[in-house]
Enzyme design. Structure first.
Site, PDB file in Angstrom:
ATOM      1  N   ASP A 169       8.865  14.356 -11.377  1.00 26.86           N
ATOM      2  CA  ASP A 169       9.103  14.366  -9.929  1.00 26.86           C
ATOM      3  C   ASP A 169       7.753  14.497  -9.238  1.00 26.86           C
ATOM      4  OD1 ASP A 169      10.421  14.816  -7.309  1.00 26.86           O
ATOM      5  OD2 ASP A 169      12.196  15.007  -8.566  1.00 26.86           O
TER       6      ASP A 169
ATOM      7  N   HIS B 297       9.661  10.102  -5.640  1.00 27.30           N
ATOM      8  CA  HIS B 297       9.569  11.300  -6.489  1.00 27.30           C
ATOM      9  C   HIS B 297       8.531  11.115  -7.598  1.00 27.30           C
ATOM     10  CE1 HIS B 297      12.858  13.547  -4.646  1.00 27.30           C
ATOM     11  NE2 HIS B 297      13.552  12.429  -4.599  1.00 27.30           N
TER      12      HIS B 297
ATOM     13  N   GLU C  40      16.065   8.528  -2.976  1.00 32.35           N
ATOM     14  CA  GLU C  40      15.213   9.047  -1.905  1.00 32.35           C
ATOM     15  C   GLU C  40      13.835   8.374  -1.880  1.00 32.35           C
ATOM     16  OE1 GLU C  40      17.088  13.472  -1.385  1.00 32.35           O
ATOM     17  OE2 GLU C  40      15.582  13.264  -2.946  1.00 32.35           O
TER      18      GLU C  40
HETATM   19  C1  ACM Z   1      19.405  13.719  -5.732  1.00 31.65           C
HETATM   20  O1  ACM Z   1      19.942  14.793  -5.456  1.00 31.65           O
HETATM   21  N1  ACM Z   1      18.301  13.349  -5.077  1.00 31.65           N
HETATM   22  C2  ACM Z   1      19.911  12.837  -6.753  1.00 31.65           C
END
Ligand code: ACM
Length: 478
Positions: A140, A213, A276
């Site tokens: 991440d 991420h 995201e």
């Molecule tokens: C997530 O909670 N971004 C998969």
């Protein structure tokens, strides 16, 4: 001796026959194969003559042993067996099998690294609850946790950060703990984790999260980023604009990373994230626009689907299957979708709804509840979760995101006992009664968790050590 109605998850069918089997030594069941039993299912027969187990596969035998352990009493869950016989078991027949084949739990070791021993212990706890998929969130913005020999900076640089945001003080700005954090798993560590999981019939599904991420990877190799500028491994939480540049070099880099991942993890399914991804940097970057045009994409945002598609194809060429989060956008139909926001049609789905099964969300409205993530998810909410009905649903998965869980004790607190409720949702049949569950949990299952040394959240309210005052930056509410 405990009785059949203490079991958790609740079995499909129990036929008590009366009486008790008393043994001087722990039971050693006579086992036999029965191909008429469902996958992972078993029949456990306890009679005055002894204990018999039938199953159609090794997982079924394993789950029968978990049931026997529960029937023997909480002491059977202690790491060191101080118990001496006699051993008493109720006589009867238990027939049991799971409702879903994917009974997962995500553990985020990127936001906070969990030492290998803690991961092995977590696998033990999953096995006790008959969960069979560890979704291992390895990368991440805040850390890269898997050694990749071809790209050493991923772990010499990407696995370490200068500090972490802690809580959210009343003025709305987070506190910074100023405490370096990091760690990673060597290839040997990961092989050990995979083997330990396999002995417990748990598949480890690794996640390499792209193209968002990814700041830890960009910190290691700045040319992976859109700006090419040096970046730190991120020390704050949330959605981040610093995403991967999509170009030939990045595609080649991640193909190599995934080839390595596949060599370490035997799982059929490999997760590539896709969640995201703010595309602001792409839209203002001429190189990204030019690359999108060179691939025949009508808009630069389409780089996300295109890039993920390259990795899906690469995994397929290696005989594996990709998984991605549902907000990754349209992906090839063979991609398994981790459905946290929506349930797109045309894909196999693992249900991970944020509004039901995120274990980082606070467990009560009590002012001392320690975990500063916004929504309230009580034990009862977790138990009430009912997966949608669809032939494309493989199962469901709880999520332990660790932004605010900086050590395994806090993971215990967030995960338990809600994960026990979740385990029953994905194993047991649909008709469930919360009051009955809570009583069974309190009287019979929490003593098992005590024996296992799990620091679960008491049903009566937050545990004092979780809320002790004076920790810099700790606050109670969002
Ligand atoms: C997530 O909670 N971004 C998969």
């Amino acid at each position: 001796m405990t009785s059949f109605d203490t079991l958790l998850p609740r079995p499909v069918r129990v036929t008590p026959t009366g009486g008790t089997l008393v043994l001087d030594e722990p039971p050693s069941p006579v086992i036999s194969s029965d191909s008429s039993l469902p996958a992972e299912g078993f029949r456990l027969t306890i009679s005055p003559a002894g204990v018999e187990v039938a199953a159609s596969d090794p997982a079924g035998f394993f789950y029968a042993r978990q049931t026997l352990r529960q029937l023997l009493g909480p002491w059977a869950f202690r790491a060191v067996d101080l118990h001496s016989g006699p051993y008493a078991l109720p006589c009867g027949v238990i027939e049991d099998w799971p409702r879903y084949s994917w009974r997962g739990c995500l553990l985020d070791v990127a936001r906070h690294f969990m030492p290998k021993a803690a991961v092995l212990r977590f696998l033990d706890l999953m096995a006790v609850h008959r969960l069979n998929v560890l979704h291992f969130h390895l990368t991440d913005d805040q850390g890269w946790r898997i050694e990749v020999p071809a790209f050493p900076r991923l772990t010499t640089v990407g696995a370490w950060r200068a500090g972490s945001w802690v809580g959210r003080p009343p003025d709305g700005t987070p506190g910074h703990d100023g405490r370096p954090h990091g760690g990673y798993y060597t290839v040997d560590d990961l092989r050990e984790i995979v083997a330990y999981a396999a002995e417990r019939h748990i598949t480890v599904v690794p996640e390499i999260d792209v193209p968002g991420h990814s700041q830890a990877a960009i910190a290691a190799y700045p040319w992976l980023g859109v700006t090419g500028q040096p970046l730190e491994v991120l020390t704050r939480w949330g959605i981040n604009d610093n995403i991967l540049a999509v170009n030939d070099l990045t595609v080649d880099f991640y193909r190599q990373v995934l080839t390595h991942v596949v060599s370490v993890f035997p799982s059929q399914v490999i997760c590539i994230g896709g969640d995201e991804v703010p595309t602001t940097q792409w839209t203002t970057d001429p190189a990204s626009s030019a690359y999108a045009a060179s691939r025949g994409l009508s808009q630069v945002d389409d780089l996300r689907g295109w890039f993920l598609g390259q990795l899906v194809t690469h995994l397929e060429s290696l005989g594996r299957r990709a998984m991605a989060w549902d907000d990754a956008g349209p992906l090839p139909p063979n991609t398994v979708i981790g459905a946290w926001l929506s349930t797109p049609a045309g894909h196999d789905l693992v249900l991970c709804p944020e509004e039901h099964v995120y274990l980082d969300h606070r467990q009560s409205d009590h002012p001392d509840e320690p975990i500063p993530v916004g929504y309230l998810r009580t034990l009862e909410d977790m138990y009430a979760y009912e997966p949608i009905e669809s032939p494309r649903v493989l199962g469901a998965q709880a999520q332990v995101w660790t932004e605010h869980l900086d050590n395994p004790r806090r993971v215990d607190y967030a995960a338990f006992p809600r994960l026990a409720a979740f385990a029953e949702v994905v194993w047991s049949q649909k008709n469930r009664d919360y009051e009955e569950f809570e009583s069974r949990l309190t009287r019979h299952h929490l003593p098992r968790l005590d024996a296992l040394g799990v620091e679960y959240r008491p049903l009566t309210g937050p545990h004092p050590w979780q809320t002790r005052p004076g920790v810099p930056g700790r606050v109670r509410h969002l």
